[in-house]
Design a protein around this motif. Structure first.
Motif, PDB file in Angstrom:
ATOM      1  N   HIS A 104      17.718 -30.509 -29.174  1.00 46.99           N
ATOM      2  CA  HIS A 104      17.331 -29.907 -30.661  1.00 46.99           C
ATOM      3  C   HIS A 104      18.486 -29.809 -31.510  1.00 46.99           C
ATOM      4  CE1 HIS A 104      15.473 -27.109 -33.588  1.00 46.99           C
ATOM      5  NE2 HIS A 104      14.166 -27.383 -33.043  1.00 46.99           N
ATOM      6  N   ASP A 126      19.086 -35.833 -32.508  1.00 46.50           N
ATOM      7  CA  ASP A 126      18.189 -34.789 -32.587  1.00 46.50           C
ATOM      8  C   ASP A 126      16.911 -35.168 -31.713  1.00 46.50           C
ATOM      9  OD1 ASP A 126      19.807 -33.659 -34.059  1.00 46.50           O
ATOM     10  OD2 ASP A 126      18.742 -34.077 -36.107  1.00 46.50           O
ATOM     11  N   SER A 128      12.750 -33.465 -30.582  1.00 43.49           N
ATOM     12  CA  SER A 128      12.214 -32.372 -31.341  1.00 43.49           C
ATOM     13  C   SER A 128      12.081 -31.031 -30.275  1.00 43.49           C
ATOM     14  CB  SER A 128      10.649 -32.536 -31.279  1.00 43.49           C
ATOM     15  OG  SER A 128      10.242 -33.007 -29.785  1.00 43.49           O
TER      16      SER A 128
ATOM     17  N   HIS B 104       7.277 -33.481 -37.335  1.00 42.89           N
ATOM     18  CA  HIS B 104       7.968 -32.294 -36.831  1.00 42.89           C
ATOM     19  C   HIS B 104       6.751 -31.570 -35.961  1.00 42.89           C
ATOM     20  CE1 HIS B 104       9.519 -28.383 -36.335  1.00 42.89           C
ATOM     21  NE2 HIS B 104      10.823 -28.682 -36.482  1.00 42.89           N
ATOM     22  N   SER B 128      12.355 -34.758 -34.580  1.00 42.44           N
ATOM     23  CA  SER B 128      12.894 -33.441 -34.955  1.00 42.44           C
ATOM     24  C   SER B 128      12.754 -32.954 -36.082  1.00 42.44           C
ATOM     25  CB  SER B 128      14.571 -33.876 -34.562  1.00 42.44           C
ATOM     26  OG  SER B 128      15.012 -34.593 -35.519  1.00 42.44           O
TER      27      SER B 128
END
Lengths: 283, 283
Positions: A104, A126, A128, B104, B128
């Motif tokens: 993250h 990145d 989630s 997201h 992300s």
């Protein structure tokens, strides 16, 4: 008993929920709102949601939904130090020629110094959630990948932690609360109890200078110490606020009851969320 | 002039930064900490970071870094309503046979009702950031993909918005601040100015019942109205707090100066962050 929590699997909230409710059925939810709805609709008995400093949810949502659903109370608060670990697939023997590091964005940011010192030229990507990053590493045993995630994700996805506690700041933590429609307080002698507090939501009759000061004077001269105060805008328009307050200590049947009675008599809306224990969890 | 902002490209913070600084050089940062560091080290002149309710950063970090870096001040505050739009690649003519919807997790959660009503059986996948989801759709012109993101992401990645404003709650918003080492206030007659306020960080000499009440009485009898109050734990141990306060209105050279002087004389540490404008941005 069924417990909802803010997912995904292996999130920090699940790590907290597992310590608070080791033997109960735990059901992940995609949002803080869904956790509140599951409790409100009776689909679950309780839910665990972040109250402060989470990388996984906008915790101001928690305060807003506490305000919007007065039938929901707080049963306990739990504090967990934030700890990030660096992990690889067990079929990889070491971190030589590492191809990529996943996590993250906020976990990568919180581990910036360590990663910058030891893996400066390894690309970071990145994901989630920290858990999703760990899952991705577990699904690619032949590639030299690493994830920054918690110990629970390492266990769930059978990864090997090659460096523990790579986060930059020692004393960062996340606070969680157990919410339910019951007015009972959660009690667990197997966890470290670090205090007792009350939670209140207070909204002033109108937006006038010194309104909050008047509310606080009700507590001050009774020696009721506040450990948290946070204002939130009511969605009805600019300039209207409610406050989330924590009062330290046990509930006093005369002092506390009178304070709440007087606030209501002054035209202040008070939603008593409970008097409950605060526990320290492992990270 | 160089402006740092909490990235990635096409984040809500960039959307705010572009409106606040249309012609300046804008440099994305991976974390709120990096935004503060860039200002502190003189790499940029100013930075734009979220103060409240962001899906992209733990905004309690913003309060903590304001406390830790007393040379950094606030030049302005900006409020942006949160708006999520559903977008597809321009080579796709419509949303028939949609394969997946990306965003997201919190943007998906905030658009839950609309997505549940219109795309119940279409798989949703976490990214992300909303911007990363839009970028992924733009890189796959041959697949029937959609993203939930802001209008800036749609423009940057040349996507077509097929439904505007799919978020559940009308009045959600994110607050941003412009930070710098300068003590000047940001002024922009091209934006809608919705008020003026002061920002203060106050930490009490010791944790005693009624300490905050005493601080607030300094403001109350001078008719200084608070529009925000938030307590944050100091990392030095349990039970030590500082408070972020907003006082509504212009700075009064006698009343406000005296209030601060008296607070300091009472042993309270006061960090004056500035007296500045609040602007309403477009979403």
């Amino acid at each position: 008993m069924k417990i909802a929590f803010l997912g995904p699997e292996a999130s920090f909230t699940q790590l907290a929920t597992t310590q608070l409710f080791p033997t109960e059925t735990k059901i992940p939810q995609v949002s803080i709102l869904d956790c509140f709805r599951a409790v409100e609709d009776g689909i679950v008995d309780k839910a665990v949601v972040p109250l402060e400093n989470s990388i996984e949810g906008t915790v101001s949502m928690t305060l807003d939904y506490l305000y919007k659903t007065p039938e929901i109370h707080i049963e306990a608060e739990a504090v967990m130090p934030i700890a990030h670990h660096l992990m690889i697939h067990k079929s990889q023997s070491n971190d030589a020629d590492l191809e990529k590091i996943y996590s993250h964005p906020q976990a990568l940011a919180q581990s910036f110094h360590y990663l910058d010192q030891h893996y400066k030229n390894i690309p970071k990507q990145d994901f989630s959630s920290t858990a999703a990053a760990a899952k991705h590493v577990s699904e690619n045993p032949d590639r030299k990948l690493a994830a920054v995630a918690n110990q629970f994700a390492a266990k769930l996805y059978d990864l090997e932690i090659i460096q523990r506690n790579i986060h930059d700041f020692e004393q960062n933590h996340t606070r969680f609360i157990i919410i339910s429609k019951s007015k009972k307080s959660y009690d667990n002698s197997g966890l470290e109890n670090i205090g007792r507090k009350s939670g209140l939501l207070v909204s002033l009759p109108e937006d006038h200078a010194g309104g909050l000061h008047q509310v606080l004077s009700v507590f001050a001269w009774r020696n009721m110490n506040l450990s948290k105060i946070e204002s939130r805008t009511l969605k009805t328009g600019l300039g209207n606020y409610f406050f989330f307050l924590n009062i330290v200590g046990d509930w006093h049947p005369i002092l506390h009851e009178n304070a709440l009675e007087e606030l209501k008599a002054l035209g202040t809306k008070v939603d008593f969320l409970g008097n409950y224990n605060e526990y320290l969890l492992e990270s």
